[in-house]
Design a protein around this motif. Structure first.
Motif, PDB file in Angstrom:
ATOM      1  N   HIS A  88       0.812  -1.220   0.000  1.00 29.29           N
ATOM      2  CA  HIS A  88       0.000   0.000   0.000  1.00 29.29           C
ATOM      3  C   HIS A  88       0.846   1.272   0.000  1.00 29.29           C
ATOM      4  CE1 HIS A  88       0.539  -1.467   4.207  1.00 29.29           C
ATOM      5  NE2 HIS A  88       1.001  -0.241   4.358  1.00 29.29           N
ATOM      6  N   VAL A  89       0.151   2.374  -0.226  1.00 31.03           N
ATOM      7  CA  VAL A  89       0.738   3.707  -0.201  1.00 31.03           C
ATOM      8  C   VAL A  89      -0.271   4.634   0.473  1.00 31.03           C
ATOM      9  CG1 VAL A  89      -0.216   4.426  -2.427  1.00 31.03           C
ATOM     10  CG2 VAL A  89       1.940   5.437  -1.630  1.00 31.03           C
ATOM     11  N   SER A  90       0.170   5.786   0.911  1.00 31.44           N
ATOM     12  CA  SER A  90      -0.724   6.701   1.620  1.00 31.44           C
ATOM     13  C   SER A  90      -1.807   7.277   0.697  1.00 31.44           C
ATOM     14  CB  SER A  90       0.082   7.859   2.218  1.00 31.44           C
ATOM     15  OG  SER A  90      -0.782   8.842   2.754  1.00 31.44           O
ATOM     16  N   ALA A  91      -2.980   7.473   1.282  1.00 32.76           N
ATOM     17  CA  ALA A  91      -4.063   8.133   0.549  1.00 32.76           C
ATOM     18  C   ALA A  91      -3.695   9.575   0.218  1.00 32.76           C
ATOM     19  CB  ALA A  91      -5.348   8.093   1.368  1.00 32.76           C
ATOM     20  N   LYS A  92      -2.702  10.113   0.944  1.00 37.64           N
ATOM     21  CA  LYS A  92      -2.266  11.483   0.718  1.00 37.64           C
ATOM     22  C   LYS A  92      -1.166  11.581  -0.338  1.00 37.64           C
ATOM     23  CE  LYS A  92      -3.333  12.520   5.554  1.00 37.64           C
ATOM     24  NZ  LYS A  92      -2.773  12.861   6.894  1.00 37.64           N
ATOM     25  N   SER A  93      -0.770  10.459  -0.903  1.00 34.26           N
ATOM     26  CA  SER A  93       0.301  10.449  -1.904  1.00 34.26           C
ATOM     27  C   SER A  93      -0.112  11.223  -3.154  1.00 34.26           C
ATOM     28  CB  SER A  93       0.648   9.015  -2.292  1.00 34.26           C
ATOM     29  OG  SER A  93      -0.455   8.384  -2.933  1.00 34.26           O
ATOM     30  N   VAL A  94       0.873  11.699  -3.866  1.00 30.50           N
ATOM     31  CA  VAL A  94       0.625  12.413  -5.122  1.00 30.50           C
ATOM     32  C   VAL A  94      -0.140  11.519  -6.085  1.00 30.50           C
ATOM     33  CG1 VAL A  94       1.742  13.374  -7.176  1.00 30.50           C
ATOM     34  CG2 VAL A  94       2.631  13.918  -4.892  1.00 30.50           C
ATOM     35  N   GLN A  95       0.234  10.251  -6.115  1.00 28.73           N
ATOM     36  CA  GLN A  95      -0.392   9.328  -7.056  1.00 28.73           C
ATOM     37  C   GLN A  95      -1.885   9.153  -6.782  1.00 28.73           C
ATOM     38  OE1 GLN A  95       2.409   8.814  -5.271  1.00 28.73           O
ATOM     39  NE2 GLN A  95       3.848   7.439  -6.320  1.00 28.73           N
ATOM     40  N   PHE A  96      -2.237   8.919  -5.512  1.00 31.32           N
ATOM     41  CA  PHE A  96      -3.648   8.668  -5.220  1.00 31.32           C
ATOM     42  C   PHE A  96      -4.474   9.947  -5.326  1.00 31.32           C
ATOM     43  CE2 PHE A  96      -7.311   7.679  -2.388  1.00 31.32           C
ATOM     44  CZ  PHE A  96      -7.813   6.622  -3.143  1.00 31.32           C
ATOM     45  N   LYS A 104     -10.220   7.649 -14.195  1.00 31.57           N
ATOM     46  CA  LYS A 104      -9.613   6.763 -15.181  1.00 31.57           C
ATOM     47  C   LYS A 104      -8.566   7.466 -16.048  1.00 31.57           C
ATOM     48  CE  LYS A 104     -13.498   3.550 -15.694  1.00 31.57           C
ATOM     49  NZ  LYS A 104     -14.481   2.973 -16.663  1.00 31.57           N
ATOM     50  N   ALA A 105      -8.675   8.781 -16.162  1.00 31.72           N
ATOM     51  CA  ALA A 105      -7.723   9.525 -16.990  1.00 31.72           C
ATOM     52  C   ALA A 105      -6.373   9.700 -16.293  1.00 31.72           C
ATOM     53  CB  ALA A 105      -8.304  10.898 -17.340  1.00 31.72           C
ATOM     54  N   SER A 106      -6.305   9.419 -14.999  1.00 36.71           N
ATOM     55  CA  SER A 106      -5.050   9.559 -14.262  1.00 36.71           C
ATOM     56  C   SER A 106      -4.032   8.538 -14.745  1.00 36.71           C
ATOM     57  CB  SER A 106      -5.289   9.368 -12.760  1.00 36.71           C
ATOM     58  OG  SER A 106      -4.056   9.279 -12.067  1.00 36.71           O
ATOM     59  N   LYS A 107      -2.781   8.972 -14.873  1.00 31.86           N
ATOM     60  CA  LYS A 107      -1.737   8.032 -15.282  1.00 31.86           C
ATOM     61  C   LYS A 107      -1.431   7.014 -14.185  1.00 31.86           C
ATOM     62  CE  LYS A 107       2.087  11.149 -13.985  1.00 31.86           C
ATOM     63  NZ  LYS A 107       3.304  11.835 -14.497  1.00 31.86           N
ATOM     64  N   TYR A 108      -1.988   7.268 -13.003  1.00 29.92           N
ATOM     65  CA  TYR A 108      -1.767   6.355 -11.877  1.00 29.92           C
ATOM     66  C   TYR A 108      -2.990   5.467 -11.620  1.00 29.92           C
ATOM     67  CZ  TYR A 108       1.877   9.807 -10.928  1.00 29.92           C
ATOM     68  OH  TYR A 108       2.943  10.662 -11.025  1.00 29.92           O
ATOM     69  N   ALA A 109      -3.993   5.544 -12.479  1.00 33.41           N
ATOM     70  CA  ALA A 109      -5.256   4.841 -12.210  1.00 33.41           C
ATOM     71  C   ALA A 109      -5.044   3.349 -11.970  1.00 33.41           C
ATOM     72  CB  ALA A 109      -6.228   5.063 -13.357  1.00 33.41           C
ATOM     73  N   SER A 110      -4.192   2.722 -12.764  1.00 38.18           N
ATOM     74  CA  SER A 110      -4.004   1.273 -12.643  1.00 38.18           C
ATOM     75  C   SER A 110      -3.112   0.886 -11.465  1.00 38.18           C
ATOM     76  CB  SER A 110      -3.423   0.701 -13.938  1.00 38.18           C
ATOM     77  OG  SER A 110      -2.120   1.221 -14.178  1.00 38.18           O
ATOM     78  N   LEU A 111      -2.542   1.869 -10.777  1.00 38.42           N
ATOM     79  CA  LEU A 111      -1.675   1.583  -9.636  1.00 38.42           C
ATOM     80  C   LEU A 111      -2.465   1.061  -8.446  1.00 38.42           C
ATOM     81  CD1 LEU A 111       1.125   1.722  -8.256  1.00 38.42           C
ATOM     82  CD2 LEU A 111       0.642   4.130  -7.724  1.00 38.42           C
ATOM     83  N   PHE A 112      -3.738   1.462  -8.365  1.00 40.71           N
ATOM     84  CA  PHE A 112      -4.523   1.161  -7.170  1.00 40.71           C
ATOM     85  C   PHE A 112      -5.517   0.036  -7.413  1.00 40.71           C
ATOM     86  CE2 PHE A 112      -3.307   5.657  -7.204  1.00 40.71           C
ATOM     87  CZ  PHE A 112      -2.415   5.617  -6.148  1.00 40.71           C
ATOM     88  N   LEU A 113      -5.684  -0.769  -6.404  1.00 42.71           N
ATOM     89  CA  LEU A 113      -6.532  -1.943  -6.506  1.00 42.71           C
ATOM     90  C   LEU A 113      -7.954  -1.590  -6.099  1.00 42.71           C
ATOM     91  CD1 LEU A 113      -6.070  -4.970  -7.226  1.00 42.71           C
ATOM     92  CD2 LEU A 113      -6.096  -5.417  -4.773  1.00 42.71           C
ATOM     93  N   THR A 114      -8.866  -1.735  -7.034  1.00 39.07           N
ATOM     94  CA  THR A 114     -10.271  -1.445  -6.757  1.00 39.07           C
ATOM     95  C   THR A 114     -11.031  -2.750  -6.513  1.00 39.07           C
ATOM     96  OG1 THR A 114     -10.895  -1.560  -9.096  1.00 39.07           O
ATOM     97  CG2 THR A 114     -10.171   0.584  -8.243  1.00 39.07           C
ATOM     98  N   PHE A 115     -12.203  -2.602  -5.935  1.00 45.17           N
ATOM     99  CA  PHE A 115     -13.059  -3.766  -5.678  1.00 45.17           C
ATOM    100  C   PHE A 115     -13.347  -4.512  -6.978  1.00 45.17           C
ATOM    101  CE2 PHE A 115     -17.311  -5.601  -5.649  1.00 45.17           C
ATOM    102  CZ  PHE A 115     -17.283  -6.389  -4.512  1.00 45.17           C
TER     103      PHE A 115
END
Length: 476
Positions: A88-96, A104-115
């Motif tokens: 995991h990474v912080s919810a306050k991270s630049v990426q999140f 979905k337009a975020s370049k980091y969208a696929s970094l995070f695991l969704t339900f």
């Protein structure tokens, strides 16, 4: 990794303001005691909701502690281990934050695991109930995106710790980036934190499944290519530790702390001896850590028997609470916002009723069993439960995360118990016998006799549990 005792510590809780202070401590008060140093999360920020295990930037040393040049300088004095927080990474991270803003337009969208990454067609009640949980409740949090839509995100631990999709290209790149930074920063070894939860798959427990072993093996190979050794942190049934030990450089011997308590409380070394007959030899041994004293590591798991019978294990837990005068109860289970259901929060010294002789015997056992010993900074000084910090933060694990001042360090290194432990630690670090063969000599259950032999060098430990007496002999 050197076959010498390691220290595990936070920088700012050991009388140090920064990495340079820690370097000075290693060259003075702690000189010669440790061959390795595991620095608990020093990333930005060190004072997050989970004491650094929720990094906003995993590749940035908190500026209050120094920078990578400071860590490189320290690495010239002692081998450095750092945490690679894989889950995991912080919810306050630049990426999140970018993901919340751009979806979905975020370049980091696929970094995070969704339900819906794991359950694209939804989940049944059976699917959800089969997920292994270290903490109460389901591992999901609903987040509102900037466009007004909502998304259910995996949050295995807390709502500020956003799970990474380690199988995605973005997740792979994220972890490889941290490894590259570690390599340049002088880190010689990493601990894979919360690795058991990294792979989630429908229809499984989402904990230590077959794919998790594969993931750990692949990440280990990437680290080794950079000259970095790997330690895996898994709290689970003891057979899981034996299996994972075949795939990595080192595993923790998390069974040892409770087995030693069992040995001392019940004047019976049978369960400890049974474990030593099968325990992984590529282990990092501990009695205490920055977390609690693990119970799941010796307990039964369904139909699989544990290392200690259920009734006896319950008695051990109750004895810890009794020895700590009930203070550990205030920090364990549902108390004090504690979320780790499988651990007892207490210093090891308090778990032993502040009995200095019993504590010394416990450390002697740790230093003589197979593996590389790691000593937690509070345990180094036989620290007592910090009830003031517990009241202040209402975080259960803080009972064993005291902030030592420089004055306290000076006072502690002058105590007779510390001097006695120091002598034992120097023996463990320097005697050639410990680079040889381990022998567990057959004895009655109230006796423990361990011997190390390396050609003409030998060292022996004798413990009479009825008398609570200890003898250590070794070749000159």
């Amino acid at each position: 990794m050197k076959n010498k005792i390691q220290l595990i510590t936070y920088i700012d809780r050991l009388g140090c303001e920064n990495i340079q202070d820690l370097n000075s401590l290693f060259n003075n008060e702690l000189k010669g005691l440790f061959g390795g140093l595991h620095i608990l999360p020093f990333y930005y920020p060190i004072d997050g909701e989970d004491a650094g295990f929720d990094p906003i930037d995993h590749e940035l040393i908190d500026p209050r502690l120094g920078d990578w040049s400071d860590l490189n300088a320290l690495s010239e004095e002692v081998d450095i281990m750092a945490d690679l927080i894989v889950n995991h990474v912080s919810a306050k991270s630049v990426q999140f934050q970018d993901y919340l803003k751009n979806g979905k337009a975020s370049k980091y969208a696929s970094l995070f695991l969704t339900f819906d990454t794991v359950f694209p067609n939804g989940a049944t009640g059976a699917d959800l109930l089969s997920i292994y949980r270290p903490r109460p409740g389901f591992p999901f949090t609903k987040f509102k995106l900037n466009d007004g839509s909502s998304k259910l995100i995996w949050t295995t631990f807390t709502t500020n710790q956003i799970d990474i999709d380690v199988k995605s290209d973005a997740g792979i790149k994220y972890l490889e980036g941290i490894l590259n930074t570690f390599e340049k920063g002088g880190v010689k070894m990493i601990r894979l934190d919360a690795a058991g939860y990294a792979i989630k798959q429908k229809g499984t427990s989402c904990f230590m499944i077959d794919e998790t072993y594969d993931f750990i093996g692949q990440l280990t190979e990437k680290a080794k290519e950079k000259g970095i050794e790997v330690l895996v942190e898994i709290h689970s049934h003891y057979k899981t530790q034996i299996e994972i030990a075949k795939r990595v450089d080192y595993v923790y011997d998390f069974a040892l702390p409770v087995l030693v308590l069992d040995t001392l409380f019940n004047k019976n070394a049978k369960s400890l001896k049974n474990w030593l007959a099968v325990s992984p030899r590529n282990a990092i041994t501990v009695l205490d850590t920055h977390d609690g004293i693990g119970i799941v590591d010796v307990a039964r798991e369904g139909e699989k028997k544990g290392l200690i019978e259920d009734v006896i294990l319950n008695e051990i837990v109750n004895q810890m609470h009794k020895n700590s005068l009930g203070n550990s109860l205030k920090a364990t289970g549902s108390a004090a916002s504690n979320l780790d259901l499988y651990q007892v929060n207490c210093t090891y010294f308090d778990a032993l009723g502040r009995d200095e002789n019993a504590y010394f015997i416990a450390r002697a056992i740790q230093f003589f069993v197979p593996g590389i010993p790691q000593v937690y900074y509070v345990g180094l000084f036989a620290g007592e439960n910090d009830m003031d910090l517990l009241v202040k933060t209402n975080v259960g694990r803080d009972i064993n995360r005291h902030y030592y001042s420089k004055e306290e360090i000076t006072q502690n290194v002058d105590k007779p118990l510390f001097k006695k432990l120091k002598e034992l630690m120097m023996l463990r670090n320097t005697h050639k016998a410990f680079n040889g063969d381990f022998k567990l000599i057959e004895t009655a259950e109230n006796l423990l006799h361990i011997k190390w032999i390396n050609i003409n060098d030998w060292a022996e430990l004798f413990i009479d549990l009825n008398k609570m007496s200890i003898k250590i002999k070794y070749s000159s």
